[in-house]
Design a protein around this motif. Sequence first.
Motif, short mmCIF file in Angstrom:
data_model
loop_
_atom_site.label_atom_id
_atom_site.label_comp_id
_atom_site.label_asym_id
_atom_site.label_seq_id
_atom_site.Cartn_x
_atom_site.Cartn_y
_atom_site.Cartn_z
N LEU A 155 0.89 -1.28 -0.01
CA LEU A 155 0.10 -0.07 0.05
C LEU A 155 1.05 1.28 -0.07
CD1 LEU A 155 -2.88 -0.72 2.35
CD2 LEU A 155 -2.96 -0.80 -0.11
N ASN A 156 2.18 0.99 0.09
CA ASN A 156 3.27 2.47 -0.03
C ASN A 156 2.89 3.20 1.11
OD1 ASN A 156 5.37 3.91 -0.91
ND2 ASN A 156 3.86 4.97 -2.21
N VAL A 157 2.84 2.72 2.40
CA VAL A 157 2.34 3.41 3.62
C VAL A 157 3.55 3.52 4.45
CG1 VAL A 157 0.93 3.50 5.64
CG2 VAL A 157 -0.09 2.59 3.45
N SER A 158 4.06 4.59 4.93
CA SER A 158 5.21 4.78 5.88
C SER A 158 4.89 4.62 7.26
CB SER A 158 6.27 5.98 5.43
OG SER A 158 5.24 7.03 5.48
N THR A 159 3.66 5.25 7.57
CA THR A 159 3.25 5.41 8.84
C THR A 159 2.08 4.65 8.95
OG1 THR A 159 2.02 7.48 8.66
CG2 THR A 159 4.45 7.64 9.38
N LEU A 160 1.52 4.47 10.35
CA LEU A 160 0.46 3.40 10.54
C LEU A 160 -0.89 4.34 10.86
CD1 LEU A 160 1.73 0.39 12.27
CD2 LEU A 160 0.94 0.58 9.73
N SER A 161 -0.94 5.42 10.05
CA SER A 161 -2.13 6.18 10.23
C SER A 161 -3.14 5.67 9.38
CB SER A 161 -2.00 7.66 9.92
OG SER A 161 -1.63 7.79 8.50
N PRO A 162 -4.51 5.52 10.15
CA PRO A 162 -5.59 5.19 9.42
C PRO A 162 -5.96 5.97 8.21
CG PRO A 162 -6.04 5.47 11.71
CD PRO A 162 -4.84 5.81 11.44
N GLU A 163 -5.85 7.34 8.06
CA GLU A 163 -6.18 8.21 7.22
C GLU A 163 -5.00 7.76 5.89
OE1 GLU A 163 -5.19 9.32 10.30
OE2 GLU A 163 -7.15 9.76 10.88
N GLU A 164 -3.89 7.72 6.11
CA GLU A 164 -2.78 7.40 5.17
C GLU A 164 -3.24 6.02 4.59
OE1 GLU A 164 1.91 7.31 4.12
OE2 GLU A 164 1.28 7.17 6.15
N ILE A 165 -3.57 5.03 5.36
CA ILE A 165 -3.82 3.90 4.90
C ILE A 165 -5.11 3.82 3.98
CG2 ILE A 165 -4.56 1.44 5.49
CD1 ILE A 165 -2.73 1.99 7.82
N GLN A 166 -6.03 4.32 4.48
CA GLN A 166 -7.20 4.48 3.52
C GLN A 166 -7.05 5.17 2.34
OE1 GLN A 166 -9.92 2.66 4.40
NE2 GLN A 166 -10.97 3.06 2.51
N LYS A 167 -6.32 6.42 2.39
CA LYS A 167 -6.10 7.15 1.24
C LYS A 167 -5.32 6.31 0.06
CE LYS A 167 -3.03 10.35 0.16
NZ LYS A 167 -1.86 11.02 0.54
N ASN A 168 -4.46 5.59 0.56
CA ASN A 168 -3.48 4.91 -0.36
C ASN A 168 -4.38 3.62 -1.14
OD1 ASN A 168 -1.48 6.48 -0.03
ND2 ASN A 168 -0.11 5.21 0.78
N TYR A 169 -5.07 3.12 -0.02
CA TYR A 169 -6.02 1.83 -0.63
C TYR A 169 -7.05 2.39 -1.70
CZ TYR A 169 -9.84 -1.67 -0.43
OH TYR A 169 -10.69 -2.34 -0.80
N GLU A 170 -7.65 3.32 -1.29
CA GLU A 170 -8.76 3.92 -2.40
C GLU A 170 -7.89 4.52 -3.62
OE1 GLU A 170 -10.99 6.89 -0.13
OE2 GLU A 170 -11.79 5.63 1.14
N HIS A 171 -6.75 5.09 -3.30
CA HIS A 171 -6.16 5.61 -4.82
C HIS A 171 -5.98 4.38 -5.33
CE1 HIS A 171 -3.64 7.45 -7.57
NE2 HIS A 171 -2.55 6.43 -7.02
N LEU A 172 -5.32 3.17 -4.95
CA LEU A 172 -4.78 1.98 -5.84
C LEU A 172 -5.99 1.40 -6.11
CD1 LEU A 172 -1.85 0.50 -3.43
CD2 LEU A 172 -1.85 1.60 -5.70
N PHE A 173 -7.16 1.38 -5.42
CA PHE A 173 -8.27 0.71 -5.84
C PHE A 173 -9.10 1.38 -7.19
CE2 PHE A 173 -12.77 -0.89 -5.57
CZ PHE A 173 -12.47 -2.29 -5.35
N LYS A 174 -8.94 2.64 -6.95
CA LYS A 174 -9.72 3.50 -8.19
C LYS A 174 -8.74 3.41 -9.57
CE LYS A 174 -11.87 6.86 -5.39
NZ LYS A 174 -11.98 8.28 -4.73
N VAL A 175 -7.40 3.61 -9.33
CA VAL A 175 -6.41 3.42 -10.30
C VAL A 175 -6.70 2.13 -11.27
CG1 VAL A 175 -3.99 3.30 -11.05
CG2 VAL A 175 -4.76 4.90 -9.54
N ASN A 176 -6.93 0.94 -10.47
CA ASN A 176 -7.05 -0.39 -11.02
C ASN A 176 -8.46 -0.81 -11.34
OD1 ASN A 176 -4.37 -1.56 -11.27
ND2 ASN A 176 -4.42 -0.71 -9.06
N ASP A 177 -9.32 0.35 -11.45
CA ASP A 177 -10.92 -0.30 -11.80
C ASP A 177 -10.91 -0.52 -13.13
OD1 ASP A 177 -13.24 -0.20 -11.62
OD2 ASP A 177 -13.76 1.83 -11.34
N LYS A 178 -11.70 -1.63 -13.41
CA LYS A 178 -11.98 -2.11 -14.67
C LYS A 178 -12.29 -0.98 -15.92
CE LYS A 178 -12.62 -6.17 -16.13
NZ LYS A 178 -13.16 -7.35 -16.49
#
Length: 116
Positions: free
Chosen positions: A63-86
């Motif tokens: 997820l390319n996360v350096s810190t364990l902040s919920p905001e950063e994790i969720q932001k990166n997850y949503e970004h990767l999910f949207k970028v790889n949308d069919k």
Amino acid sequence: MAKYLAQIVVMGAQVIGRAFAKALRQEFAASKAAADARGRAGQQSAAASSISGMTLQEAQQVLNVSTLSPEEIQKNYEHLFKVNDKLVGGSFYLQSKFGKPNYCLFQHISPPPAPR
């Protein structure tokens, strides 16, 4: 002549047999050393990977996360999910691979309550 030929064949078989046995012993020793090294390193990550199947470091890398902040994790997850949308030419297979690291990181941040 046949006697000498038989001796040469027997001697060659003995040499090859000894070399094979020595190589096999070396391989067993190397395998045992590697297993011991994995055992020492694996004990630390066994608890984390038993829940999600991956270590904390692996999940952070995916997820390319350096810190364990919920905001950063969720932001990166949503970004990767949207970028790889069919719909935008992405891959559903890749999209499905981001759920496990997301789950792993959120489990590490707030572990489930202990069973009674």
